[in-house]
Design a protein around this motif. Structure first.
Motif, PDB file in Angstrom:
ATOM      1  N   GLU A 124       0.827  -1.213   0.000  1.00 56.49           N
ATOM      2  CA  GLU A 124       0.000   0.000   0.000  1.00 56.49           C
ATOM      3  C   GLU A 124       0.857   1.256   0.000  1.00 56.49           C
ATOM      4  O   GLU A 124       0.599   2.201  -0.759  1.00 56.49           O
ATOM      5  CB  GLU A 124      -0.923  -0.013   1.213  1.00 56.49           C
ATOM      6  N   VAL A 125       1.870   1.276   0.853  1.00 56.75           N
ATOM      7  CA  VAL A 125       2.740   2.460   0.945  1.00 56.75           C
ATOM      8  C   VAL A 125       3.519   2.656  -0.353  1.00 56.75           C
ATOM      9  O   VAL A 125       3.625   3.777  -0.869  1.00 56.75           O
ATOM     10  CB  VAL A 125       3.696   2.321   2.145  1.00 56.75           C
ATOM     11  N   ARG A 126       4.078   1.586  -0.897  1.00 57.86           N
ATOM     12  CA  ARG A 126       4.823   1.694  -2.159  1.00 57.86           C
ATOM     13  C   ARG A 126       3.933   2.204  -3.287  1.00 57.86           C
ATOM     14  O   ARG A 126       4.343   3.049  -4.093  1.00 57.86           O
ATOM     15  CB  ARG A 126       5.424   0.336  -2.546  1.00 57.86           C
ATOM     16  N   ALA A 127       2.707   1.680  -3.346  1.00 56.43           N
ATOM     17  CA  ALA A 127       1.797   2.114  -4.405  1.00 56.43           C
ATOM     18  C   ALA A 127       1.457   3.594  -4.255  1.00 56.43           C
ATOM     19  O   ALA A 127       1.410   4.338  -5.242  1.00 56.43           O
ATOM     20  CB  ALA A 127       0.529   1.269  -4.373  1.00 56.43           C
ATOM     21  N   ASP A 128       1.217   4.032  -3.017  1.00 55.77           N
ATOM     22  CA  ASP A 128       0.885   5.441  -2.791  1.00 55.77           C
ATOM     23  C   ASP A 128       2.076   6.338  -3.115  1.00 55.77           C
ATOM     24  O   ASP A 128       1.930   7.381  -3.770  1.00 55.77           O
ATOM     25  CB  ASP A 128       0.451   5.637  -1.337  1.00 55.77           C
ATOM     26  N   LEU A 129       3.261   5.942  -2.671  1.00 53.00           N
ATOM     27  CA  LEU A 129       4.461   6.736  -2.946  1.00 53.00           C
ATOM     28  C   LEU A 129       4.760   6.775  -4.439  1.00 53.00           C
ATOM     29  O   LEU A 129       5.114   7.825  -4.993  1.00 53.00           O
ATOM     30  CB  LEU A 129       5.648   6.161  -2.173  1.00 53.00           C
TER      31      LEU A 129
END
Length: 392
Positions: free
Chosen positions: A231-236
């Motif tokens: 989730e964090v990688r996709a958002d970043l």
């Protein structure tokens, strides 16, 4: 950039620009003067720290500046990549006070002189621990050089102060160091990757076409955290695309369990993807040239817009000086004309001057002095006729 003649012509033009900026003075406190001074200082730093040295020596090692938010783990990451402690890491903030530049021993000659960052003195050895820094602490004046075989030849890693440091001078120095980089390795964390201050700098890097790599550090690695990482990688990654940095490589470094670090270093496998990518970049002359060309071209294209406020402030100063000079010339001309008129029509013999004259005449001093002068003249003439010497 396509040929030696063109490169030489560009270099000469930038050297002339640097001379003009060195002689620029904006002494009048006009509304846009402060902005003009700041723009001139930034342009001088960009020319001294990056554009001129890179154009003069295109084949110099890549300078990768490791920058990011407070507590992102930049120093620990640098030490872990090199497998030795070359820069101080710890809980005290800010940890990095003076910038630390790690280079391969064979590349020492590129950095011991003032080729890049000429305003910073060179020092060697470990950074000395110090107490908590004040917000008004002075800026660092030195660059600590560390030779390490862990740095690939053709590449140097510079551990910069925090871009959002509590120390004003550290923030300014961090921005200057990022402007000197061929490659910015931006380090953030899963908890702070959306902070405003680093993203302002990332947006500036995108506008000038700088080469950027992003490291998502301290990613939770416990059971069930895989979904959090995705989730964090996709958002970043989405933020990077929206910010014009969609092509920037993105690396993740998992948070280690307490006690898993060895001598303050992350496990080698945690940083291996980033280490391998940096080594491949350093060892590929074509890839290095592409990084240099991209960053150099972006910096050159951004230079005119950065100089626009300087040119406007200089023009305003010249206009104000001309207006002040005209005022002085006009005032002197009017004063001279008035003085000549008063001398001609007798105005100066009125008022105070006339009163002093009447006082002098009225007391009889004038006539007594006149009689004395006439008496002395009469005695001299009489003595001359009678042939006698004049009385003393």
């Amino acid at each position: 950039m396509s040929g030696a003649g063109e490169g030489g012509s560009l270099l000469e033009a930038l050297e002339r620009l640097r001379e003009e900026l060195a002689g620029l003075r904006l002494p009048l406190d006009l509304p846009d003067a402060q902005r003009g001074r700041a723009g001139a200082a930034a342009a001088r730093d960009q020319l001294d720290d990056y554009l001129l040295p890179r154009l003069r020596q295109v084949d110099a090692p890549l300078l990768a500046v490791v920058g990011g938010s407070t507590g992102a783990g930049k120093s620990t990451l640098v030490n872990s990549l090199l497998r030795e402690r070359v820069t101080r890491a710890g809980a005290l903030r800010p940890t990095t006070r003076a910038p630390v530049l790690a280079h391969h021993p064979d590349d020492a000659a590129w950095f011991t002189g003032d080729r890049v960052l000429p305003a910073l003195a060179r020092t060697t050895g470990a950074e000395e621990p110090s107490g908590p820094a004040r917000a008004d602490a002075p800026a660092a004046t030195s660059l600590q050089l560390v030779a390490s075989a862990g740095v690939p030849a053709g590449l140097a890693l510079l551990d910069a102060p925090d871009v959002d440091s509590v120390v004003d001078a550290n923030r300014a120095l961090a921005a200057q160091l990022l402007g000197a980089a061929d490659l910015w390795v931006f380090v953030t964390t899963a908890a702070r990757y959306a902070d405003a201050v680093p993203w302002d700098l990332l947006s500036g890097a995108a506008r000038r076409g700088a080469s950027v790599a992003v490291v998502l550090d301290r990613v939770p690695a416990g059971p069930g955290d895989d979904a959090v990482l995705r989730e964090v990688r996709a958002d970043l990654a989405g933020m990077l695309r929206d910010g014009g940095l969609g092509a920037a490589p993105l690396f993740s470094v998992l948070e280690t369990a307490p006690g898993a670090d060895v001598d303050g270093l992350l496990p080698a496998e945690a940083v291996e993807p980033l280490r391998r990518w940096l080594a491949g970049l350093a060892g590929d002359a074509r890839q290095r040239a592409l990084v240099v060309r991209r960053t150099l071209t972006g910096a050159l294209e951004a230079l005119p817009s950065g100089l626009a406020p300087v040119a406007g402030a200089a023009a305003a100063q010249a206009s104000a000086v001309a207006a002040l000079r005209d005022d002085v010339v006009t005032s002197f001309a009017l004063g001279r004309e008035e003085l000549e008129t008063e001398l001609t029509d007798g105005t100066l013999l009125r008022g105070e001057v006339l009163a002093r004259w009447q006082e002098f005449v009225g007391t009889g001093e004038f006539f007594r002095s006149f009689d004395a002068a006439v008496g002395r003249l009469r005695d001299r003439l009489g003595a001359l006729v009678r042939g006698r010497p004049a009385p003393s």
